[in-house]
Design a protein around this motif. Structure first.
Motif, PDB file in Angstrom:
ATOM      1  N   SER A   2      -3.082  -8.712  -7.234  1.00 47.22           N
ATOM      2  CA  SER A   2      -1.974  -8.491  -8.170  1.00 47.22           C
ATOM      3  C   SER A   2      -2.075  -7.094  -8.798  1.00 47.22           C
ATOM      4  O   SER A   2      -1.063  -6.410  -8.975  1.00 47.22           O
ATOM      5  N   TYR A   3      -3.310  -6.642  -9.119  1.00 45.27           N
ATOM      6  CA  TYR A   3      -3.503  -5.294  -9.646  1.00 45.27           C
ATOM      7  C   TYR A   3      -3.190  -4.260  -8.563  1.00 45.27           C
ATOM      8  O   TYR A   3      -2.546  -3.236  -8.815  1.00 45.27           O
ATOM      9  N   TRP A   4      -3.688  -4.537  -7.382  1.00 45.81           N
ATOM     10  CA  TRP A   4      -3.473  -3.659  -6.239  1.00 45.81           C
ATOM     11  C   TRP A   4      -1.977  -3.445  -6.015  1.00 45.81           C
ATOM     12  O   TRP A   4      -1.507  -2.308  -5.874  1.00 45.81           O
ATOM     13  N   ALA A   5      -1.224  -4.546  -6.017  1.00 42.48           N
ATOM     14  CA  ALA A   5       0.230  -4.469  -5.813  1.00 42.48           C
ATOM     15  C   ALA A   5       0.901  -3.639  -6.905  1.00 42.48           C
ATOM     16  O   ALA A   5       1.819  -2.849  -6.631  1.00 42.48           O
ATOM     17  N   ALA A   6       0.445  -3.810  -8.138  1.00 42.69           N
ATOM     18  CA  ALA A   6       1.027  -3.072  -9.259  1.00 42.69           C
ATOM     19  C   ALA A   6       0.781  -1.568  -9.124  1.00 42.69           C
ATOM     20  O   ALA A   6       1.678  -0.757  -9.377  1.00 42.69           O
ATOM     21  N   VAL A   7      -0.433  -1.189  -8.703  1.00 47.44           N
ATOM     22  CA  VAL A   7      -0.751   0.235  -8.543  1.00 47.44           C
ATOM     23  C   VAL A   7       0.052   0.834  -7.392  1.00 47.44           C
ATOM     24  O   VAL A   7       0.552   1.963  -7.487  1.00 47.44           O
ATOM     25  N   VAL A   8       0.207   0.078  -6.301  1.00 42.59           N
ATOM     26  CA  VAL A   8       1.018   0.547  -5.170  1.00 42.59           C
ATOM     27  C   VAL A   8       2.449   0.804  -5.626  1.00 42.59           C
ATOM     28  O   VAL A   8       3.089   1.789  -5.238  1.00 42.59           O
ATOM     29  N   ASP A   9       2.965  -0.057  -6.498  1.00 45.20           N
ATOM     30  CA  ASP A   9       4.365  -0.001  -6.922  1.00 45.20           C
ATOM     31  C   ASP A   9       4.614   0.950  -8.086  1.00 45.20           C
ATOM     32  O   ASP A   9       5.767   1.238  -8.403  1.00 45.20           O
ATOM     33  N   THR A  10       3.532   1.425  -8.736  1.00 43.39           N
ATOM     34  CA  THR A  10       3.753   2.235  -9.940  1.00 43.39           C
ATOM     35  C   THR A  10       3.163   3.639  -9.799  1.00 43.39           C
ATOM     36  O   THR A  10       3.646   4.447  -9.030  1.00 43.39           O
ATOM     37  N   TRP A  11       2.096   3.911 -10.523  1.00 44.59           N
ATOM     38  CA  TRP A  11       1.651   5.295 -10.696  1.00 44.59           C
ATOM     39  C   TRP A  11       1.117   5.968  -9.443  1.00 44.59           C
ATOM     40  O   TRP A  11       1.162   7.203  -9.332  1.00 44.59           O
ATOM     41  N   SER A  12       0.594   5.206  -8.471  1.00 37.92           N
ATOM     42  CA  SER A  12      -0.007   5.840  -7.289  1.00 37.92           C
ATOM     43  C   SER A  12       1.018   6.634  -6.473  1.00 37.92           C
ATOM     44  O   SER A  12       0.652   7.548  -5.726  1.00 37.92           O
ATOM     45  N   LYS A  13       2.312   6.325  -6.640  1.00 38.22           N
ATOM     46  CA  LYS A  13       3.357   7.055  -5.917  1.00 38.22           C
ATOM     47  C   LYS A  13       3.459   8.505  -6.378  1.00 38.22           C
ATOM     48  O   LYS A  13       4.084   9.324  -5.711  1.00 38.22           O
ATOM     49  N   HIS A  14       2.866   8.814  -7.512  1.00 37.80           N
ATOM     50  CA  HIS A  14       2.931  10.170  -8.052  1.00 37.80           C
ATOM     51  C   HIS A  14       1.754  11.032  -7.604  1.00 37.80           C
ATOM     52  O   HIS A  14       1.722  12.229  -7.898  1.00 37.80           O
ATOM     53  N   CYS A  15       0.779  10.432  -6.917  1.00 43.09           N
ATOM     54  CA  CYS A  15      -0.327  11.213  -6.345  1.00 43.09           C
ATOM     55  C   CYS A  15       0.201  12.005  -5.153  1.00 43.09           C
ATOM     56  O   CYS A  15       1.120  11.561  -4.465  1.00 43.09           O
ATOM     57  N   ASP A  16      -0.388  13.159  -4.887  1.00 46.27           N
ATOM     58  CA  ASP A  16      -0.014  13.898  -3.677  1.00 46.27           C
ATOM     59  C   ASP A  16      -0.482  13.131  -2.445  1.00 46.27           C
ATOM     60  O   ASP A  16       0.139  13.180  -1.390  1.00 46.27           O
ATOM     61  N   LYS A  17      -1.598  12.429  -2.590  1.00 45.65           N
ATOM     62  CA  LYS A  17      -2.056  11.472  -1.575  1.00 45.65           C
ATOM     63  C   LYS A  17      -2.784  10.352  -2.298  1.00 45.65           C
ATOM     64  O   LYS A  17      -3.659  10.619  -3.122  1.00 45.65           O
ATOM     65  N   ALA A  18      -2.411   9.122  -2.021  1.00 41.33           N
ATOM     66  CA  ALA A  18      -3.077   7.967  -2.621  1.00 41.33           C
ATOM     67  C   ALA A  18      -3.716   7.151  -1.507  1.00 41.33           C
ATOM     68  O   ALA A  18      -3.026   6.681  -0.598  1.00 41.33           O
ATOM     69  N   GLU A  19      -5.023   7.006  -1.562  1.00 41.68           N
ATOM     70  CA  GLU A  19      -5.745   6.224  -0.556  1.00 41.68           C
ATOM     71  C   GLU A  19      -6.470   5.090  -1.260  1.00 41.68           C
ATOM     72  O   GLU A  19      -7.204   5.308  -2.225  1.00 41.68           O
ATOM     73  N   PHE A  20      -6.235   3.868  -0.753  1.00 41.09           N
ATOM     74  CA  PHE A  20      -6.906   2.697  -1.308  1.00 41.09           C
ATOM     75  C   PHE A  20      -8.133   2.387  -0.453  1.00 41.09           C
ATOM     76  O   PHE A  20      -8.055   2.370   0.776  1.00 41.09           O
ATOM     77  N   TYR A  21      -9.242   2.129  -1.121  1.00 36.92           N
ATOM     78  CA  TYR A  21     -10.501   1.810  -0.437  1.00 36.92           C
ATOM     79  C   TYR A  21     -10.928   0.419  -0.866  1.00 36.92           C
ATOM     80  O   TYR A  21     -11.052   0.126  -2.058  1.00 36.92           O
ATOM     81  N   THR A  22     -11.152  -0.458   0.125  1.00 43.92           N
ATOM     82  CA  THR A  22     -11.471  -1.849  -0.164  1.00 43.92           C
ATOM     83  C   THR A  22     -12.818  -2.245   0.425  1.00 43.92           C
ATOM     84  O   THR A  22     -13.293  -1.626   1.384  1.00 43.92           O
ATOM     85  N   SER A  23     -13.399  -3.275  -0.155  1.00 47.07           N
ATOM     86  CA  SER A  23     -14.716  -3.729   0.294  1.00 47.07           C
ATOM     87  C   SER A  23     -14.658  -4.443   1.644  1.00 47.07           C
ATOM     88  O   SER A  23     -15.661  -4.527   2.351  1.00 47.07           O
ATOM     89  N   GLU A  24     -13.469  -4.960   1.993  1.00 50.76           N
ATOM     90  CA  GLU A  24     -13.306  -5.639   3.278  1.00 50.76           C
ATOM     91  C   GLU A  24     -11.847  -5.606   3.697  1.00 50.76           C
ATOM     92  O   GLU A  24     -10.959  -5.310   2.896  1.00 50.76           O
ATOM     93  N   ASP A  25     -11.594  -5.910   4.951  1.00 54.78           N
ATOM     94  CA  ASP A  25     -10.232  -5.852   5.487  1.00 54.78           C
ATOM     95  C   ASP A  25      -9.287  -6.790   4.746  1.00 54.78           C
ATOM     96  O   ASP A  25      -9.616  -7.952   4.490  1.00 54.78           O
ATOM     97  N   VAL A  26      -8.122  -6.272   4.414  1.00 56.61           N
ATOM     98  CA  VAL A  26      -7.050  -7.068   3.817  1.00 56.61           C
ATOM     99  C   VAL A  26      -5.763  -6.714   4.548  1.00 56.61           C
ATOM    100  O   VAL A  26      -5.430  -5.533   4.692  1.00 56.61           O
ATOM    101  N   LYS A  27      -5.035  -7.722   5.019  1.00 59.52           N
ATOM    102  CA  LYS A  27      -3.846  -7.473   5.829  1.00 59.52           C
ATOM    103  C   LYS A  27      -2.610  -7.170   4.989  1.00 59.52           C
ATOM    104  O   LYS A  27      -1.638  -6.609   5.483  1.00 59.52           O
ATOM    105  N   VAL A  28      -2.642  -7.514   3.713  1.00 57.90           N
ATOM    106  CA  VAL A  28      -1.448  -7.395   2.871  1.00 57.90           C
ATOM    107  C   VAL A  28      -1.065  -5.938   2.629  1.00 57.90           C
ATOM    108  O   VAL A  28       0.110  -5.567   2.692  1.00 57.90           O
ATOM    109  N   PHE A  29      -2.056  -5.086   2.326  1.00 59.19           N
ATOM    110  CA  PHE A  29      -1.792  -3.678   2.040  1.00 59.19           C
ATOM    111  C   PHE A  29      -2.624  -2.780   2.948  1.00 59.19           C
ATOM    112  O   PHE A  29      -3.697  -3.159   3.402  1.00 59.19           O
TER     113      PHE A  29
END
Length: 323
Positions: free
Chosen positions: A87-114
């Motif tokens: 839910s936090y991940w989804a919120a960041v994708v939908d909000t402030w991360s769009k203003h980064c010149d590049k936004a890369e998410f790093y996760t501890s394990e594979d997730v198919k949703v994002f």
């Protein structure tokens, strides 16, 4: 067995325990001594605060120069996420991360949703370390690297404003700093910024398993933010506390509502001035819904017909759907 024999065995056992404890203590002292010597070998450092430029400073610059500076600050956002934080991940994708010149998410394990870079480890230090190595290898053309957690809301334009008069070829390591013994470090909750030079040095020391062990310190467990500070200190890079031109914090490790409550309790007549900087960069501990509220307040709500007299314009990244 006679009483004297029992007493001798007991005393011998105590002596052996004492020797063992003494040996462990000496080993620890020696290691800590070596640890401190390593730090002393770097450049002497006295804590100081780094401030954002004032509006007056910017207005002294010719307009072409201001435009050039605003276009050359490119921020690579490194956002560390866990699968349980969808839910936090989804919120960041939908909000402030769009203003980064590049936004890369790093996760501890594979997730198919994002879409994300899977680091295949649950160890927090190893996760941060590998994320920084990946960002360095894939961040050509980026001058600043911003590390954030998914419960942190960031205003990237204010980050760029803060960095405007900073040189990324210098070793900057910036955030909300605290001290733990002799170690000063920037808290990840408020977000951490590394210049290109600081990251270059950090990646270099990663190969030294004495100064910057992959598995962390053997005798004492440090948090990932402390491990980061220790490794950076070995390269001569030290944590700097970030403030606005009035001395107010800009990397906040608390939520907006918490800061307002604290300001109300301390100085109810000065809530706005006592709460937060006008150019705050981060707020931590925001719920996913509150991130959407912040997005509305920061980017969408506008007094119709009002003209803002900012001396800079930060253009959105190419092909971005930011607000």
């Amino acid at each position: 067995m006679c009483k004297d024999d029992s007493k001798m065995i007991s005393e011998g056992s105590s002596f052996i325990k004492g020797m063992l404890l003494g040996g462990i203590f000496c080993a620890a002292v020696t290691l800590f001594g070596n640890f401190n010597k390593g730090h002393q070998s770097t450049t002497d450092h006295h804590h100081h605060h780094i401030q954002a430029p004032s509006e007056e400073e910017l207005l002294k610059l010719p307009e072409p120069k201001r435009l050039e500076l605003s276009q050359h600050i490119r921020v690579y956002c490194i956002i560390l996420v866990q699968p349980r934080e969808l839910s936090y991940w989804a919120a960041v994708v939908d909000t402030w991360s769009k203003h980064c010149d590049k936004a890369e998410f790093y996760t501890s394990e594979d997730v198919k949703v994002f879409r994300a870079v899977s680091l295949d480890t649950k160890d927090q230090w190893l996760m941060l370390r590998n994320a920084l190595k990946h960002a360095y290898a894939n961040g050509k053309g980026y001058s600043w690297f911003f590390v954030a957690l998914p419960s942190t809301f960031a205003i990237i334009e204010n980050l760029k404003y803060f960095l405007l008069n900073k040189d990324p070829s210098q070793p900057f390591y910036i955030g909300h700093t605290v001290k733990s013994g002799e170690l000063e470090y920037a808290e990840l909750e408020g977000g951490v910024v590394l210049s290109f030079e600081a990251l270059r040095r950090l990646v270099g020391v990663f190969s030294d398993d004495v100064k910057c062990p992959e598995q962390g310190r053997a005798l004492w467990k440090l948090t990932e933010e402390k491990e980061l500070a220790v490794c950076l200190k070995y390269t001569g890079v030290f944590a700097e506390n970030a403030e606005d031109s009035e001395g107010k914090e800009v990397f906040n490790t608390k939520s907006v509502s918490t800061l307002i409550k604290e300001a109300l309790a301390k100085k109810p007549q000065e809530v706005v001035n006592g709460c937060c900087s006008d150019v705050a960069i981060t707020f931590h501990g925001q719920s996913p819904n509150y991130m959407q509220v912040l997005m509305y307040g920061v980017y969408r709500l506008r007094p119709y017909g009002h003209t803002f007299h900012d001396s800079l314009i930060f253009l959105p990244p190419v092909d971005s759907d930011n607000d």
